[in-house]
Design a protein around this motif. Structure first.
Motif, mmCIF file in Angstrom:
data_model
loop_
_atom_site.group_PDB
_atom_site.id
_atom_site.type_symbol
_atom_site.label_atom_id
_atom_site.label_comp_id
_atom_site.label_asym_id
_atom_site.label_seq_id
_atom_site.Cartn_x
_atom_site.Cartn_y
_atom_site.Cartn_z
ATOM 1 N N CYS A 209 36.666 -16.103 -3.506
ATOM 2 C CA CYS A 209 36.963 -14.690 -4.439
ATOM 3 C C CYS A 209 35.403 -14.651 -4.400
ATOM 4 N N GLN A 210 35.040 -15.381 -4.071
ATOM 5 C CA GLN A 210 33.381 -15.068 -4.335
ATOM 6 C C GLN A 210 32.321 -14.666 -3.113
ATOM 7 N N VAL A 211 33.415 -15.062 -2.158
ATOM 8 C CA VAL A 211 32.506 -14.435 -0.764
ATOM 9 C C VAL A 211 31.661 -13.487 -0.633
ATOM 10 N N LEU A 212 30.178 -13.321 -0.376
ATOM 11 C CA LEU A 212 30.220 -11.918 -0.232
ATOM 12 C C LEU A 212 30.370 -11.646 1.426
ATOM 13 N N GLY A 213 30.289 -12.367 1.997
ATOM 14 C CA GLY A 213 31.223 -11.704 3.637
ATOM 15 C C GLY A 213 30.911 -12.808 4.252
ATOM 16 N N VAL A 214 31.614 -12.684 5.437
ATOM 17 C CA VAL A 214 31.553 -14.202 6.114
ATOM 18 C C VAL A 214 31.700 -13.802 8.042
ATOM 19 N N HIS A 215 30.606 -13.493 8.610
ATOM 20 C CA HIS A 215 30.080 -13.235 10.335
ATOM 21 C C HIS A 215 29.529 -14.324 11.173
ATOM 22 N N THR A 216 29.699 -13.840 12.120
ATOM 23 C CA THR A 216 29.458 -14.976 13.255
ATOM 24 C C THR A 216 28.588 -14.129 14.160
ATOM 25 N N GLN A 217 27.509 -15.322 14.824
ATOM 26 C CA GLN A 217 26.902 -14.881 15.377
ATOM 27 C C GLN A 217 25.805 -14.649 14.355
ATOM 28 N N ALA A 218 24.860 -14.939 13.359
ATOM 29 C CA ALA A 218 24.314 -14.773 12.680
ATOM 30 C C ALA A 218 23.330 -15.629 12.431
ATOM 31 N N VAL A 219 22.000 -15.102 12.777
ATOM 32 C CA VAL A 219 20.548 -16.268 13.036
ATOM 33 C C VAL A 219 19.903 -15.638 11.315
ATOM 34 N N ARG A 220 19.195 -16.605 11.066
ATOM 35 C CA ARG A 220 17.589 -16.013 10.026
ATOM 36 C C ARG A 220 16.724 -15.554 10.660
ATOM 37 N N ALA A 221 15.620 -14.236 10.564
ATOM 38 C CA ALA A 221 14.812 -13.793 10.666
ATOM 39 C C ALA A 221 13.939 -14.093 9.661
ATOM 40 N N THR A 222 12.673 -14.791 10.194
ATOM 41 C CA THR A 222 11.302 -14.525 8.613
ATOM 42 C C THR A 222 9.774 -13.885 9.544
ATOM 43 N N TRP A 223 9.791 -13.209 8.244
ATOM 44 C CA TRP A 223 8.870 -12.586 8.107
ATOM 45 C C TRP A 223 7.500 -13.107 9.040
ATOM 46 N N VAL A 224 6.745 -13.371 9.548
ATOM 47 C CA VAL A 224 4.966 -13.300 10.074
ATOM 48 C C VAL A 224 4.016 -12.821 9.888
ATOM 49 N N SER A 225 3.305 -12.358 8.958
ATOM 50 C CA SER A 225 1.917 -12.238 8.988
ATOM 51 C C SER A 225 1.349 -12.000 10.120
ATOM 52 N N ALA A 226 0.713 -10.469 9.786
ATOM 53 C CA ALA A 226 -0.014 -10.530 10.991
ATOM 54 C C ALA A 226 -0.915 -9.818 10.376
ATOM 55 N N GLY A 227 -2.149 -9.918 10.071
ATOM 56 C CA GLY A 227 -3.439 -9.577 8.809
ATOM 57 C C GLY A 227 -2.520 -8.815 7.643
ATOM 58 N N ASN A 228 -1.383 -8.454 7.618
ATOM 59 C CA ASN A 228 -1.142 -8.209 6.718
ATOM 60 C C ASN A 228 -1.196 -8.048 4.892
ATOM 61 N N ASP A 229 -1.567 -7.624 4.080
ATOM 62 C CA ASP A 229 -1.823 -8.041 3.137
ATOM 63 C C ASP A 229 -0.535 -9.010 1.926
ATOM 64 N N GLY A 230 0.594 -8.274 2.307
ATOM 65 C CA GLY A 230 1.744 -9.121 2.082
ATOM 66 C C GLY A 230 2.194 -8.688 -0.013
ATOM 67 N N GLN A 231 2.020 -7.166 -0.206
ATOM 68 C CA GLN A 231 2.162 -7.061 -1.275
ATOM 69 C C GLN A 231 3.401 -6.469 -1.150
ATOM 70 N N HIS A 232 4.451 -6.383 0.000
ATOM 71 C CA HIS A 232 5.939 -5.613 0.305
ATOM 72 C C HIS A 232 6.971 -6.715 -0.367
ATOM 73 N N LEU A 233 6.208 -7.960 -0.279
ATOM 74 C CA LEU A 233 7.233 -9.353 -0.518
ATOM 75 C C LEU A 233 7.218 -9.541 -1.871
ATOM 76 N N ALA A 234 7.041 -8.336 -2.415
ATOM 77 C CA ALA A 234 7.297 -8.493 -4.382
ATOM 78 C C ALA A 234 9.091 -7.619 -4.034
ATOM 79 N N THR A 235 9.035 -6.731 -2.812
ATOM 80 C CA THR A 235 10.532 -5.434 -3.412
ATOM 81 C C THR A 235 11.117 -6.879 -1.643
ATOM 82 N N ALA A 236 12.040 -6.372 -1.965
ATOM 83 C CA ALA A 236 12.987 -7.055 -0.600
ATOM 84 C C ALA A 236 13.299 -6.056 0.059
ATOM 85 N N LEU A 237 12.961 -6.279 1.722
ATOM 86 C CA LEU A 237 13.657 -5.526 2.619
ATOM 87 C C LEU A 237 14.914 -5.007 2.244
#
Length: 290
Positions: free
Chosen positions: A11-39
């Motif tokens: 009853c605590q499961v948020l969801g079951v999803h298929t074909q799921a992958v994890r996407a990781t942010w890669v810096s391209a010279g950004n300041d990275g301050q946006h990481l303080a808040t979630a996308l």
């Protein structure tokens, strides 16, 4: 999908999803301050390079795990803590600060010595009670924030490398113990009873669990809730004329209520008192009309 054991977790499961992958942010010279808040969810809608076999992309949850670059003040704090605990978990302070530094998603950590899964008198056991940050969390209950079992096992694996081999470490969520109020209320003239009955319930929630609604409010282990203090708070609300039959109850594990109590304290060292999701408020006018 079926489970053979630990069925209470279903009853605590948020969801079951298929074909799921994890996407990781890669810096391209950004300041990275946006990481303080979630996308926010559903921000990612397509791939940078289209793939013909992929028809659609969805991001159902907010991003997680982001952390801004270390600032000079944070560096001095981390260096000072490292000199104190020497990357070894020996004292209660060591356990708590090692976890807080390694896992930025942890808002508060409480270390309980000689405490294990089966009680508070267990020599050789150490329990870490962890409270997650409310921001950057997916589908978190603001009144009862919890970590997933995977994160708790990750914390245990991290600490196991830094403790004595004779110590058994357990990471766990707090025991949230709900407090519910019941009352008959007379509202002042001009305040519609139907709306302000719900408003009083919401105000009582904010009073009993302020850290879930206001930035900077501290979450406390232990403490107590006094009936007289809650009555004083409710009586000073501008829309309340007077209160009748005001009572304070602990919500029992089975969903029932305790008898009327003048004071409620946590039942164990892992417990945090929180507001129930609703309170039993009844308008005096509605009672008289019925």
């Amino acid at each position: 999908a079926t489970v053979l054991e630990h069925v209470r977790a279903v009853c605590q499961v948020l969801g079951v999803h298929t074909q799921a992958v994890r996407a990781t942010w890669v810096s391209a010279g950004n300041d990275g301050q946006h990481l303080a808040t979630a996308l926010p969810p559903f921000s990612i809608k397509k791939m940078e390079t289209e793939v013909g076999t992929v028809k659609k992309i969805e991001q159902p949850y907010a991003s997680f795990g982001g952390r801004v670059a270390e600032q000079p003040v944070q560096f001095y704090v981390r260096a000072s803590e490292r000199l104190r605990h020497k990357n070894r978990a020996v004292t209660i302070w060591d356990y708590e600060h090692l976890v807080l530094e390694q896992f930025p998603a942890v808002y508060k950590a409480k270390c309980l010595n000689h405490t294990g899964p089966h009680g508070e008198f267990s020599p050789g056991d150490v329990t870490l009670v962890l409270v997650p940050q409310l921001r950057n969390q997916n589908a978190v209950d603001p009144l009862q924030p919890k970590f997933s079992a995977a994160v708790l096992r990750e914390v245990e694996a991290f600490l196991k490398k830094l403790t004595s081999k004779f110590v058994r470490v357990t990471a766990d969520n707090p025991d949230y113990e709900e407090v519910q109020l019941a009352a008959r209320v007379k509202f002042r003239h001009g305040f519609e009873a139907g709306f302000y009955t719900a408003q009083l319930s919401r105000d009582l929630m904010r009073h009993l669990t302020p850290w879930a609604f206001e930035e900077g409010q501290e979450m406390q282990f232990g403490g107590s809730v006094h009936l007289s203090q809650v009555i004083a708070f409710a009586e000073q609300l501008e829309y309340v004329d007077y209160l009748d039959n005001f009572s304070l109850h602990r919500v029992l594990p089975g969903g029932g209520l305790s008898e009327n109590l003048h004071e409620i304290t946590p039942s164990n060292s892992k417990a945090i008192l929180v507001s129930a999701k609703t309170h039993l408020i009844q308008s005096v006018d509605a009672t008289q009309n019925s």
